[in-house]
Design a protein around this motif. Structure first.
Motif: not given
Length: 330
Positions: A137, A315, A318
């Motif tokens: 990440d 994610y 995001i």
């Protein structure tokens, strides 16, 4: 399967999907679990698991996969007797899992190496544990900052699992400043805040490849592609792990990048190129899809990215996170 084996002697797991990267066998999982006495039968829609006998054994990992190693560890910690896992993955998620299990009462030796010795215990304890920050990440945000030449600070980066990636970028001319070095909340991993300094990039003199830890992270490799489009010169990227992942890198050509597919595992990236907006269907693979999104943010004009599920499942939040640092995205 490994986690349930000590709790349920017989159970059914329905088959699930994942990134489409070519053939992705779970054979290494099966072979490892068999050494613990766990029998798995594969049907069209399910796995039928028999864990009536759960005993320690010697496991030679057919493939040093992260999740396959974790599956074997989860089965072994509650199995009777001692288990030795050789050619185990030593990647960040495996180490994090091992530290969590030890804190919960498991007996594991060799954490961070490719040979683990596990002595089974009768039960684990209820604990509170802070999972380590995710280096892949963090790598996405580093890639975003480098590609867009933005002075971004990425906080809580696990250094032991980003140092080689950062070294490759340094060789390309990228500058960083490390601040606030400290230990992670769980006490096991070195963290720092990484400030990306806008820099002019040159292509790497040698090919860029990946391998199981210790090495350039297999999931970090696709996140180099947007950066390489902005590096002066030509870079050979060798993505040998998956059968089809390198093919997805050619999607960047729709944004103006020069990416030449040499074979199913190798591409040549020529830079620097000015990226321009376009409409693209996201590859059904987490990291290549994120690489396309990063390139879109760096591109001039408006882009549309369709079928964004692979990104959103990896994610969290995001869109909100990107808009918070100035990206115009909805």
């Amino acid at each position: 399967m490994g986690a349930l084996a000590a709790r349920e002697k017989q159970f059914t797991l329905y088959k699930s999907a994942g990134c489409k990267l070519g053939k992705r066998t779970i054979r290494p999982h099966m072979l490892a679990l068999q050494k613990l006495g766990i029998a798995v039968e594969s049907t069209e829609e399910t796995y039928e698991v028999d864990a009536t006998t759960l005993t320690g054994g010697i496991i030679i990992m057919d493939e040093s996969g992260d999740t396959a190693t974790e599956n074997a560890i989860l089965g072994a910690v509650l199995a009777s007797g001692e288990t030795t896992i050789k050619f185990a993955s030593a990647n960040y998620m495996v180490q994090d899992l091992c530290h969590f299990l030890v804190d919960a009462g498991a007996k594991i030796e060799g954490i961070g190496t490719t040979t683990l010795t596990i002595t089974g215990v009768e039960q684990l304890n209820d604990i509170t544990y802070a999972a380590m920050p995710d280096p892949v990440d963090a790598m996405a945000w580093i890639s975003l900052a480098v590609t867009t030449k933005s002075p971004l600070v990425i906080e809580r980066c696990p250094l032991d699992f980003l140092e080689l990636e950062m070294e490759k970028m340094r060789l390309m001319g990228q500058q960083f400043t490390l601040t606030n070095e400290r230990m992670s909340t769980n006490g096991y991993f070195r963290l720092a805040d990484i400030e990306v300094v806008p820099s002019e990039l040159t292509a790497l003199p040698d090919k860029l490849s990946c391998r199981p830890f210790p090495g350039l992270n297999i999931d970090a490799l696709p996140l180099f592609l947007p950066m390489l489009t902005q590096a002066k010169g030509q870079t050979l990227v060798h993505d040998w792990v998956y059968e089809n992942r390198a093919i997805y890198y050619t999607e960047l050509t729709k944004l103006g990048a020069k990416v030449i597919l040499m074979d199913p595992h190798r591409v040549l990236v020529q830079g620097p190129e000015e990226l321009v907006g376009n409409e693209v269907v996201a590859p059904y693979a987490i990291r290549p899809a994120m690489a396309v999104l990063i390139a879109m943010i760096a591109a001039k004009g408006t882009s549309t990215l369709r079928n964004i599920y692979p990104i959103e499942r990896a994610y969290e939040g995001i869109v909100e996170r990107l808009t918070a640092v100035g990206a115009k995205i909805e």
